[in-house]
Write a protein that holds these residues in place. Sequence first.
Motif, short mmCIF file in Angstrom:
data_model
loop_
_atom_site.label_atom_id
_atom_site.label_comp_id
_atom_site.label_asym_id
_atom_site.label_seq_id
_atom_site.Cartn_x
_atom_site.Cartn_y
_atom_site.Cartn_z
N VAL B 36 31.64 31.66 46.45
CA VAL B 36 31.82 32.21 45.11
C VAL B 36 33.31 32.12 44.75
O VAL B 36 34.17 32.44 45.57
CB VAL B 36 31.30 33.66 44.97
N VAL B 37 33.58 31.63 43.55
CA VAL B 37 34.96 31.38 43.14
C VAL B 37 35.30 32.30 41.97
O VAL B 37 34.58 32.32 40.96
CB VAL B 37 35.13 29.91 42.69
N ASP B 38 36.36 33.07 42.08
CA ASP B 38 36.80 33.92 40.98
C ASP B 38 37.78 33.12 40.11
O ASP B 38 38.92 32.87 40.52
CB ASP B 38 37.47 35.18 41.52
N ALA B 39 37.34 32.71 38.92
CA ALA B 39 38.20 31.90 38.05
C ALA B 39 38.93 32.76 37.03
O ALA B 39 39.56 32.24 36.11
CB ALA B 39 37.36 30.84 37.35
N ASP B 40 38.82 34.07 37.17
CA ASP B 40 39.46 34.98 36.21
C ASP B 40 40.88 35.31 36.68
O ASP B 40 41.15 36.40 37.18
CB ASP B 40 38.61 36.25 36.08
N ILE B 41 41.77 34.34 36.53
CA ILE B 41 43.13 34.49 37.03
C ILE B 41 43.87 35.56 36.23
O ILE B 41 43.88 35.52 35.00
CB ILE B 41 43.88 33.15 36.98
N GLY B 42 44.49 36.51 36.94
CA GLY B 42 45.19 37.60 36.27
C GLY B 42 44.35 38.86 36.15
O GLY B 42 44.88 39.96 36.01
N LEU B 43 43.03 38.70 36.16
CA LEU B 43 42.13 39.86 36.09
C LEU B 43 41.09 39.73 37.20
O LEU B 43 39.90 39.63 36.94
CB LEU B 43 41.45 39.96 34.72
N ARG B 44 41.56 39.69 38.42
CA ARG B 44 40.71 39.47 39.59
C ARG B 44 39.75 40.65 39.80
O ARG B 44 40.20 41.80 39.79
CB ARG B 44 41.66 39.31 40.78
N ASN B 45 38.49 40.39 39.97
CA ASN B 45 37.52 41.47 40.17
C ASN B 45 36.38 41.17 41.12
O ASN B 45 35.78 42.08 41.67
CB ASN B 45 36.91 41.90 38.82
N LEU B 46 36.08 39.90 41.29
CA LEU B 46 34.96 39.54 42.16
C LEU B 46 35.17 40.08 43.57
O LEU B 46 34.22 40.48 44.24
CB LEU B 46 34.80 38.01 42.16
N ASP B 47 36.44 40.14 44.01
CA ASP B 47 36.74 40.65 45.35
C ASP B 47 36.34 42.12 45.51
O ASP B 47 35.73 42.51 46.50
CB ASP B 47 38.25 40.47 45.67
N VAL B 48 36.61 42.95 44.51
CA VAL B 48 36.25 44.37 44.65
C VAL B 48 34.75 44.58 44.54
O VAL B 48 34.17 45.43 45.21
CB VAL B 48 36.99 45.31 43.66
#
Lengths: 85, 266
Positions: B36-48
């Motif tokens: 899974v790739v988090d492409a929301d640079i600056g607003l990282r949330n997939l990790d949490v």
Amino acid sequence: MLEFLSRLFGNNDSSKNMAKERLRLVLVQDRAMLSPGLLDSLQEDLIEVISKYMELDVTGLEVNLESQDQSVALVASIPVKNVKR
Amino acid sequence: MGKAIVVTSGKGGVGKTTTTANIGTGLALLGKKVCVVDADIGLRNLDVVMGLENRIVYNIVDVVEGYCRVKQALIKDKRVDNLFLLPAAQTRQKDAVNPEQMRDLISELKNDFDYVIVDCPAGIEHGFQNAIAGVDMALIVSTPEVSAVRDADRIVGILDSQGIYDMFLVINKIRPDMVRKGDMMDIDDMNDILALNLIGVVPDDEGIIVSTNKGEPAVLDKRSPAGQAFRNISKRIEGVEVPFMNISDGTMIERFMRMLGVGGKR
């Protein structure tokens, strides 16, 4: 009870129907704007067809989608110079 | 060679990140190798949402800029085998990456994984263009609300104009009680308006907030109705035919929820 009755009589003013109706109108406009080429090519085709019968002032021609109350209308204003015989 | 899927919506807050985390986890539970790739640079949330925030060392911008190799930036999930996260950068701007770089990255990941699932930021600007670069398929998430449906329709138009034709609709946060009262659009209404292939219907479920609090995707909870819906979507992506949960009349799902003591309203 009131809820049951309104469902029994097929309430068309339910908020979901309002949502659907409003979306239908707004999406027609959104979709037309999303592809600017669409209205342009329609305009060209209109000129081609109407020119068979009439001489047009192409510079004053306007083709737009306008929403009126419950519907979306294609409104074309096409100045005519002369009618062919 | 794997398949890259972008999870997108236009509007924010409809559940893209939750969908990405759950479908990624769901596919990994089916034995697939998933990134899974988090492409929301600056607003990282997939990790949490996935409970992996304490393990991040490198991020997607580090990879693109060549500070590390892809393998070094990938975080292995703590619960499910074969599941990895490529986190976004938190302190960079969306334009730290361009679509060309994303295309290369996605195609590299597709060599190593069965599925690469990209969590797209809200909006249709730079971040969106990055997220859709190089993907094979799009899951469009929409809630049964006017604003979300309108934005979803624009996304369909933009994806179509960029040559991504494999699009599927995920209806999220649907409330059977409101559908029954005629106060929320149902599956048929959404189909009528958007004319997309439906791949899943996810009921509004308080359990999602609980699972996000804990950092454990709902698919891992056998009792969660939303988790069940996401497991079904994962199977459908794998080509398995799974009947849709009956939401329009609400009886089945509500009975199900009541049985588990989850919903029980009315």
